[in-house]
Design a protein around this motif. Structure first.
Motif, mmCIF file in Angstrom:
data_model
loop_
_atom_site.group_PDB
_atom_site.id
_atom_site.type_symbol
_atom_site.label_atom_id
_atom_site.label_comp_id
_atom_site.label_asym_id
_atom_site.label_seq_id
_atom_site.Cartn_x
_atom_site.Cartn_y
_atom_site.Cartn_z
ATOM 1 N N GLY A 1 0.779 -1.225 0.000
ATOM 2 C CA GLY A 1 0.000 0.000 0.000
ATOM 3 C C GLY A 1 0.813 1.279 0.000
ATOM 4 N N LYS A 2 2.106 1.213 -0.326
ATOM 5 C CA LYS A 2 2.983 2.401 -0.299
ATOM 6 C C LYS A 2 3.949 2.346 -1.467
ATOM 7 N N SER A 3 3.979 3.412 -2.259
ATOM 8 C CA SER A 3 4.926 3.518 -3.362
ATOM 9 C C SER A 3 6.257 4.048 -2.847
ATOM 10 N N ASN A 4 7.334 3.385 -3.240
ATOM 11 C CA ASN A 4 8.683 3.851 -2.920
ATOM 12 C C ASN A 4 9.439 4.248 -4.185
ATOM 13 N N CYS A 5 8.706 4.493 -5.263
ATOM 14 C CA CYS A 5 9.297 4.928 -6.528
ATOM 15 C C CYS A 5 8.955 6.404 -6.715
ATOM 16 N N ASN A 6 9.920 7.268 -6.445
ATOM 17 C CA ASN A 6 9.719 8.710 -6.523
ATOM 18 C C ASN A 6 10.856 9.339 -7.322
ATOM 19 N N GLY A 7 10.751 10.625 -7.599
ATOM 20 C CA GLY A 7 11.812 11.345 -8.303
ATOM 21 C C GLY A 7 12.120 10.736 -9.656
ATOM 22 N N GLN A 8 13.402 10.470 -9.918
ATOM 23 C CA GLN A 8 13.838 9.907 -11.200
ATOM 24 C C GLN A 8 13.178 8.558 -11.465
ATOM 25 N N CYS A 9 13.007 7.780 -10.420
ATOM 26 C CA CYS A 9 12.343 6.482 -10.563
ATOM 27 C C CYS A 9 10.957 6.678 -11.183
ATOM 28 N N ALA A 10 10.184 7.623 -10.664
ATOM 29 C CA ALA A 10 8.824 7.858 -11.159
ATOM 30 C C ALA A 10 8.821 8.478 -12.555
ATOM 31 N N TRP B 1 -8.774 -3.695 -6.075
ATOM 32 C CA TRP B 1 -8.218 -2.385 -6.424
ATOM 33 C C TRP B 1 -8.246 -1.445 -5.230
ATOM 34 N N SER B 2 -7.142 -0.731 -5.032
ATOM 35 C CA SER B 2 -7.086 0.274 -3.978
ATOM 36 C C SER B 2 -6.335 1.490 -4.507
ATOM 37 N N VAL B 3 -6.404 2.563 -3.754
ATOM 38 C CA VAL B 3 -5.724 3.801 -4.118
ATOM 39 C C VAL B 3 -4.735 4.123 -3.014
ATOM 40 N N VAL B 4 -3.483 4.393 -3.410
ATOM 41 C CA VAL B 4 -2.466 4.785 -2.436
ATOM 42 C C VAL B 4 -2.109 6.245 -2.668
ATOM 43 N N THR B 5 -1.680 6.897 -1.611
ATOM 44 C CA THR B 5 -1.239 8.286 -1.717
ATOM 45 C C THR B 5 0.282 8.292 -1.807
ATOM 46 N N ARG B 6 0.785 8.899 -2.862
ATOM 47 C CA ARG B 6 2.228 8.974 -3.089
ATOM 48 C C ARG B 6 2.843 10.061 -2.208
ATOM 49 N N ASP B 7 4.171 10.065 -2.111
ATOM 50 C CA ASP B 7 4.871 11.052 -1.291
ATOM 51 C C ASP B 7 4.546 12.491 -1.705
ATOM 52 N N LYS C 1 -4.182 -5.522 -5.489
ATOM 53 C CA LYS C 1 -3.853 -6.419 -4.376
ATOM 54 C C LYS C 1 -2.759 -5.802 -3.502
ATOM 55 N N GLY C 2 -2.867 -4.487 -3.282
ATOM 56 C CA GLY C 2 -1.950 -3.764 -2.412
ATOM 57 C C GLY C 2 -0.649 -3.325 -3.055
ATOM 58 N N LYS C 3 -0.410 -3.716 -4.317
ATOM 59 C CA LYS C 3 0.836 -3.367 -4.993
ATOM 60 C C LYS C 3 0.617 -2.195 -5.946
ATOM 61 N N PRO C 4 1.281 -1.060 -5.708
ATOM 62 C CA PRO C 4 1.155 0.073 -6.624
ATOM 63 C C PRO C 4 1.553 -0.324 -8.050
ATOM 64 N N LEU C 5 0.906 0.289 -9.028
ATOM 65 C CA LEU C 5 1.134 -0.051 -10.440
ATOM 66 C C LEU C 5 1.810 1.088 -11.192
ATOM 67 N N HIS D 1 8.434 -6.124 -12.294
ATOM 68 C CA HIS D 1 7.749 -7.303 -12.814
ATOM 69 C C HIS D 1 6.423 -6.916 -13.450
ATOM 70 N N VAL D 2 6.070 -7.642 -14.511
ATOM 71 C CA VAL D 2 4.769 -7.469 -15.123
ATOM 72 C C VAL D 2 3.715 -7.726 -14.056
ATOM 73 N N ALA D 3 2.730 -6.857 -13.977
ATOM 74 C CA ALA D 3 1.636 -7.018 -13.010
ATOM 75 C C ALA D 3 0.729 -8.158 -13.479
ATOM 76 N N GLN D 4 0.616 -9.162 -12.652
ATOM 77 C CA GLN D 4 -0.166 -10.350 -12.985
ATOM 78 C C GLN D 4 -1.605 -10.215 -12.502
ATOM 79 N N PRO D 5 -2.552 -10.626 -13.344
ATOM 80 C CA PRO D 5 -3.958 -10.567 -12.934
ATOM 81 C C PRO D 5 -4.260 -11.613 -11.862
#
Length: 127
Positions: A55-64, A82-88, A97-101, A123-127
């Motif tokens: 439930g938390k994205s750790n891809c910010n800055g250049q990564c994003a 499906w859920s919505v996470v708030t980015r930094d 399933k809790g994994k940011p896309l 990794h490719v997001a699997q259904p």
């Protein structure tokens, strides 16, 4: 004179008039060069990042910039897997399933999955 509407009739009237909000999944399943995967509305492959927390994205800055998040509108609501996470930065991002896309900037057309396995953490997001 009092009118009575059964719950089923009332529900049917609401749907017929468009008074019920429709929540569509933010992604769909499609065939990619890596098999079945989640893709965005344009058919572009979605990815997960091993360094994200549940439930938390750790891809910010250049990564994003290289891995743009699958953004969600400010009023988007969770539904099922499906859920919505708030980015930094305060932006909203869809998660499955809790994994940011994310998308991958080097994928050039629908069905590409060139981001699968990058640095052994994407990794490719699997259904």
């Amino acid at each position: 004179m009092k009118l009575f509407f059964s719950p089923a009739l009332l529900a049917g009237l609401l749907v017929a008039t468009g008074a019920v909000a429709q929540t569509a999944a933010p992604a769909k399943v499609a065939d990619t060069s890596k098999g079945k995967a989640l893709v965005d509305a344009k058919g572009m492959t979605l990815y997960t990042f091993d360094r994200d927390a549940a439930g938390k994205s750790n891809c910010n800055g250049q990564c994003a910039q290289n891995w743009p998040p699958l953004t969600a509108a400010s009023g988007a609501a969770a539904s099922g897997d499906w859920s919505v996470v708030t980015r930094d930065d305060g932006a909203k991002q869809w998660a499955y399933k809790g994994k940011p896309l994310y998308l991958w900037t080097k994928d050039s057309k629908p069905g590409d999955a060139t981001g699968d396995g990058v640095n052994n953490i994407w990794h490719v997001a699997q259904p």
